[in-house]
Design a protein around this motif. Structure first.
Motif, PDB file in Angstrom:
ATOM      1  N   MET A 167      33.610  37.909  36.725  1.00  0.00           N
ATOM      2  CA  MET A 167      34.494  38.174  35.528  1.00  0.00           C
ATOM      3  C   MET A 167      33.565  37.475  34.311  1.00  0.00           C
ATOM      4  N   GLY A 168      32.711  37.052  34.644  1.00  0.00           N
ATOM      5  CA  GLY A 168      31.761  36.632  33.577  1.00  0.00           C
ATOM      6  C   GLY A 168      30.283  35.982  33.874  1.00  0.00           C
ATOM      7  N   PRO A 169      29.486  35.406  33.408  1.00  0.00           N
ATOM      8  CA  PRO A 169      28.314  34.866  33.948  1.00  0.00           C
ATOM      9  C   PRO A 169      28.408  33.551  34.523  1.00  0.00           C
ATOM     10  N   GLY A 170      29.372  32.655  34.285  1.00  0.00           N
ATOM     11  CA  GLY A 170      29.558  31.381  34.439  1.00  0.00           C
ATOM     12  C   GLY A 170      29.511  31.256  36.207  1.00  0.00           C
ATOM     13  N   GLY A 201      34.116  34.801  42.903  1.00  0.00           N
ATOM     14  CA  GLY A 201      34.666  33.959  44.294  1.00  0.00           C
ATOM     15  C   GLY A 201      36.154  33.718  44.249  1.00  0.00           C
ATOM     16  N   THR A 202      36.402  33.079  45.231  1.00  0.00           N
ATOM     17  CA  THR A 202      37.836  32.771  45.460  1.00  0.00           C
ATOM     18  C   THR A 202      38.237  31.066  45.663  1.00  0.00           C
ATOM     19  N   SER A 203      37.427  30.340  44.888  1.00  0.00           N
ATOM     20  CA  SER A 203      37.710  28.920  45.013  1.00  0.00           C
ATOM     21  C   SER A 203      39.361  28.774  44.338  1.00  0.00           C
ATOM     22  N   ARG A 204      39.936  27.659  44.692  1.00  0.00           N
ATOM     23  CA  ARG A 204      41.247  27.305  44.190  1.00  0.00           C
ATOM     24  C   ARG A 204      41.319  27.349  42.595  1.00  0.00           C
ATOM     25  N   SER A 205      40.347  26.906  41.802  1.00  0.00           N
ATOM     26  CA  SER A 205      40.414  26.952  40.560  1.00  0.00           C
ATOM     27  C   SER A 205      40.178  28.580  40.136  1.00  0.00           C
ATOM     28  N   LYS A 206      39.500  29.333  40.852  1.00  0.00           N
ATOM     29  CA  LYS A 206      39.353  30.707  40.335  1.00  0.00           C
ATOM     30  C   LYS A 206      40.757  31.493  40.749  1.00  0.00           C
ATOM     31  N   ILE A 207      41.026  31.295  41.893  1.00  0.00           N
ATOM     32  CA  ILE A 207      42.306  31.810  42.331  1.00  0.00           C
ATOM     33  C   ILE A 207      43.719  31.904  41.078  1.00  0.00           C
ATOM     34  N   ILE A 208      43.833  30.580  40.889  1.00  0.00           N
ATOM     35  CA  ILE A 208      45.035  30.031  39.973  1.00  0.00           C
ATOM     36  C   ILE A 208      44.653  30.450  38.643  1.00  0.00           C
ATOM     37  N   ALA A 209      43.504  30.413  38.123  1.00  0.00           N
ATOM     38  CA  ALA A 209      43.187  30.916  36.741  1.00  0.00           C
ATOM     39  C   ALA A 209      43.222  32.434  36.573  1.00  0.00           C
TER      40      ALA A 209
END
Length: 341
Positions: free
Chosen positions: A92-95, A100-108
């Motif tokens: 969803m961006g260059p960062g 992926g599907t980390s906890r941070s990514k899934i929730i955000a």
């Protein structure tokens, strides 16, 4: 419209789901599929609901969220009448944490999808691709938190291998966490690899299949055949379709044309009807650029192929099993029976 259970859940969903990757056209690749705007999307939703198709599938990765935004506007005021599925995991961006599907990514990602869709919950939230760098327990606990918070009702996965999915199911059971109820996978008459491992797994573990690209990137839409080249303005004339060896493709289209002549239906309807009768299929995600195409695809639910017609399509599309399945069937068929079709 035929209604089936959403995998191992108790939720009833239509046998055909409208996919919205064509909404927005936010990249060169996706514009070759379509660039449906809000007005056009609203009309497609109207037609879908008129014909009993109440489920709509999108993803944050479709046109960088624009597909979700357009779907949200198209269903505004009738959220209770529809079933919404979306996905996360694609870039969803260059960062480094925007994929992926980390906890941070899934929730955000879920929070962002809810905002774009204009809703406070998603019926089915799916992990778009397997992330080998994130522990599966981390994915499961993040999804459990979203379920407990009422932001998602069920979750599924997409494009997983058999062992990836089985490991997730086993860990969910071990830790008493919710299981994935569906697997969104590529499965068509010209691509039957799904049958070797993922179909038996789905049967054994009660995981429903949502089929994506059921016409193999429009190759089974009826626009091409052994003696018909794709129209210059079609998706098929670009690189926005999936590769299929010509000998296999034309063997299948030849067989489809014979069945079409017998039943008086379009090639797309026959190809979809074949899929609707396969084990584990909860719903088929169809795409449509316009109302006529949508109505034609949705009519596939009314078509039931005969055993002879199904056998002819099976024979034309058959491919040798991958290892170790060919070995199991050759040496231990009585102990390793294939799924009953």
């Amino acid at each position: 419209m035929d209604y089936r259970t959403l995998g191992g859940s108790g939720l009833k969903i239509p046998a055909l789901t409208l996919g919205t990757a064509t909404f927005g056209g936010g990249s060169d690749f996706l514009r070759k599929w379509g660039a449906t705007d809000v007005a056009e999307a609203t009309r497609l939703i109207d037609v879908s609901l008129e014909l009993g198709c109440t489920m709509f599938d999108t993803a944050d990765g479709y046109s960088a969220g624009l597909s979700e935004e357009i779907l949200g506007q198209a269903i505004k005021g009738r959220r209770d009448a529809v079933i919404v599925a979306t996905k996360t995991g694609m870039p969803m961006g260059p960062g480094p944490n925007e994929i992926g599907t980390s906890r941070s990514k899934i929730i955000a990602s879920c929070e962002a999808s809810l905002k774009r869709l204009g809703t406070d919950y998603v019926d089915l939230y799916q992990l778009h691709a397997f992330d080998a760098l994130t522990p599966i327990e981390e994915m499961l606990t993040a999804l459990d938190a979203l379920i407990r918070a009422g932001k998602i009702r069920y979750f599924g996965v997409s494009n997983y291998s058999g062992w990836h999915l089985m490991k997730m199911l086993a860990l969910a059971d071990r830790h008493g966490l919710p299981r994935p109820v569906t697997h969104q996978a590529y499965y068509t008459l010209v691509a039957r690899d799904f049958e070797w491992e993922l179909m038996p797994l789905g049967l054994d573990q009660n995981v429903g299949t949502l089929v994506w690209s059921p016409l193999s990137g429009a190759k089974l839409s009826g626009k091409i055949g052994r003696n018909r080249r794709p129209p210059e303005d079609s998706r098929l004339a670009t690189d926005a379709s999936w590769p299929v060896p010509e000998d296999r493709l034309y063997a299948v289209t030849d067989a489809l044309e014979k069945v079409c002549a017998e039943v008086g239906r379009s090639m797309a309807q026959v190809a979809l009807a074949w899929l609707l009768a396969r084990p584990t299929v909860s719903s088929i995600v169809i795409g449509a650029r316009n109302e006529a195409q949508l109505r034609d695809n949705l009519a596939a639910c009314e078509l039931k192929l005969t055993a002879e017609q199904t056998a002819a399509l099976d024979a034309a599309s058959a491919i040798p099993p991958a290892y170790p399945y060919w070995h199991q069937r050759r040496t231990m068929m009585s102990r390793n029976p294939p799924p009953v079709m």
